[in-house]
Design an enzyme around this catalytic site. Sequence first.
Site, PDB file in Angstrom:
ATOM      1  N   GLY A  37       0.804  -1.220   0.000  1.00 28.13           N
ATOM      2  CA  GLY A  37       0.000   0.000   0.000  1.00 28.13           C
ATOM      3  C   GLY A  37       0.831   1.261   0.000  1.00 28.13           C
ATOM      4  O   GLY A  37       0.310   2.365  -0.155  1.00 28.13           O
ATOM      5  N   HIS A  38       2.139   1.123   0.153  1.00 26.69           N
ATOM      6  CA  HIS A  38       3.015   2.312   0.278  1.00 26.69           C
ATOM      7  C   HIS A  38       4.223   2.158  -0.618  1.00 26.69           C
ATOM      8  O   HIS A  38       5.312   1.893  -0.136  1.00 26.69           O
ATOM      9  CB  HIS A  38       3.459   2.472   1.732  1.00 26.69           C
ATOM     10  N   PHE A  39       4.132   2.320  -1.804  1.00 20.38           N
ATOM     11  CA  PHE A  39       3.014   2.617  -2.682  1.00 20.38           C
ATOM     12  C   PHE A  39       2.948   1.541  -3.757  1.00 20.38           C
ATOM     13  O   PHE A  39       3.995   1.055  -4.162  1.00 20.38           O
ATOM     14  CB  PHE A  39       3.206   3.983  -3.352  1.00 20.38           C
ATOM     15  N   LEU A  44       8.013   2.247  -1.020  1.00 14.52           N
ATOM     16  CA  LEU A  44       8.841   3.128  -0.193  1.00 14.52           C
ATOM     17  C   LEU A  44       8.588   2.837   1.283  1.00 14.52           C
ATOM     18  O   LEU A  44       7.451   2.592   1.692  1.00 14.52           O
ATOM     19  CB  LEU A  44       8.515   4.593  -0.458  1.00 14.52           C
TER      20      LEU A  44
END
Length: 154
Positions: A37-39, A44
Amino acid sequence: MQLEYFRMVDRVLELDRRDKRLVATATVPGESPVFEGHFPGYPLMPGVLLTETMAQVSGYLLLALGDYDRMPFLAGVEKAKFRSFVGPGARLEIEAQLEHPGSGYAVTRARIRSEGRTICDAELMFRLLPFPDGMDALMRERANDIGLDLSEAK
């Protein structure tokens, strides 16, 4: 580094009691659900996890310098600066130095470097409180796992 378990420090490289400084390393895992989810498509390490990494190294420093008498709990983050991104597989060097010991609190200055570049730094404040039941043994075990020998601490 095990992001999912908040085990952010792999190894202590140096504890300098005279200069009140601790240096440790960590390698960001190649894969983690955090990166989903990041990203998506551009993984990251979240800044909050970089901050947690600095806080853990600072906490181990405070445990060692305080003869393992109280548990440091993160209470504040000041002057945090994020200068670069960290992706999967990055090798990190984390340094923490005691800036101000207080009665019931302490302030450290910490930074993370990777490949010779400063990634982030911050001033961190900790409350120093009695250990919750059973936590002292767990902290000693984890400190030993990463190469910080607290067995001499009273």
